[in-house]
Scaffold this motif. Structure first.
Motif, short mmCIF file in Angstrom:
data_model
loop_
_atom_site.label_atom_id
_atom_site.label_comp_id
_atom_site.label_asym_id
_atom_site.label_seq_id
_atom_site.Cartn_x
_atom_site.Cartn_y
_atom_site.Cartn_z
N GLU A 189 5.80 12.64 4.82
CA GLU A 189 5.42 11.65 5.82
C GLU A 189 4.03 11.10 5.56
O GLU A 189 3.77 9.91 5.71
CB GLU A 189 5.49 12.25 7.24
N GLN A 190 3.10 11.97 5.16
CA GLN A 190 1.75 11.54 4.86
C GLN A 190 1.72 10.60 3.65
O GLN A 190 0.99 9.62 3.63
CB GLN A 190 0.83 12.74 4.62
N ILE A 191 2.53 10.93 2.64
CA ILE A 191 2.60 10.08 1.45
C ILE A 191 3.16 8.71 1.82
O ILE A 191 2.62 7.68 1.41
CB ILE A 191 3.45 10.75 0.34
N ILE A 192 4.23 8.71 2.61
CA ILE A 192 4.85 7.45 3.03
C ILE A 192 3.88 6.63 3.86
O ILE A 192 3.77 5.41 3.69
CB ILE A 192 6.17 7.71 3.78
N ASP A 193 3.16 7.27 4.75
CA ASP A 193 2.18 6.55 5.57
C ASP A 193 1.09 5.93 4.71
O ASP A 193 0.66 4.78 4.94
CB ASP A 193 1.55 7.50 6.61
N SER A 194 0.63 6.65 3.69
CA SER A 194 -0.41 6.10 2.84
C SER A 194 0.13 4.95 1.98
O SER A 194 -0.58 3.98 1.71
CB SER A 194 -1.04 7.19 1.95
N ILE A 195 1.41 5.01 1.59
CA ILE A 195 2.02 3.92 0.82
C ILE A 195 2.15 2.67 1.70
O ILE A 195 1.93 1.56 1.24
CB ILE A 195 3.39 4.35 0.24
N LYS A 196 2.48 2.86 2.97
CA LYS A 196 2.63 1.73 3.89
C LYS A 196 1.34 0.94 4.03
O LYS A 196 1.36 -0.26 4.28
CB LYS A 196 3.06 2.22 5.28
#
Length: 120
Positions: A4-11
């Motif tokens: 989730e943290q990786i996806i949030d940073s990609i967003k």
């Protein structure tokens, strides 16, 4: 980091930053980000449907034009003048939309007379 943290940073990344990230991942892991290719038919390669209609094309009348003109007249039902013009204007389509058997027969007749034929 969690997924989730990786996806949030990609967003939060810009398009240029995402492009750079993709390139870096490709280089680091030796992979490409190309879209996967799916195979139809339950895992079997899709077989191209066999062509059922052909065009008989006179590519080159060859050295014996007179024999080719005779065969062209027989095949097309044209008069001598029209058949000669067709042969002289090669490459020309002689017949369109014929089945495979007829196309092969016409090709062999014309090649026997000395012409170069292509089936399309």
């Amino acid at each position: 980091m969690s997924k989730e943290q990786i996806i949030d940073s990609i967003k939060e990344m810009s398009v240029l930053e995402l492009n750079d990230l993709v390139k870096a991942i490709e280089e680091e892991f030796g992979v490409t980000a190309a879209a996967p290719v799916t195979v139809a038919g339950g895992g079997a390669a899709e077989v191209e449907e066999e062509q059922s209609e052909f065009d008989v094309v006179l590519e080159d009348p060859g050295a014996s034009k007179i024999n080719v003109i005779k065969v062209v007249r027989e095949i097309t039902g044209l008069g001598l003048k029209e058949a000669k013009a067709l042969v002289d204007g090669a490459p020309e389509t002689l017949k369109e939309g014929v089945d495979k058997e007829e196309a092969e027969e016409l090709k062999s007749k014309l090649e026997e007379a000395g012409a170069k034929i292509e089936l399309k």
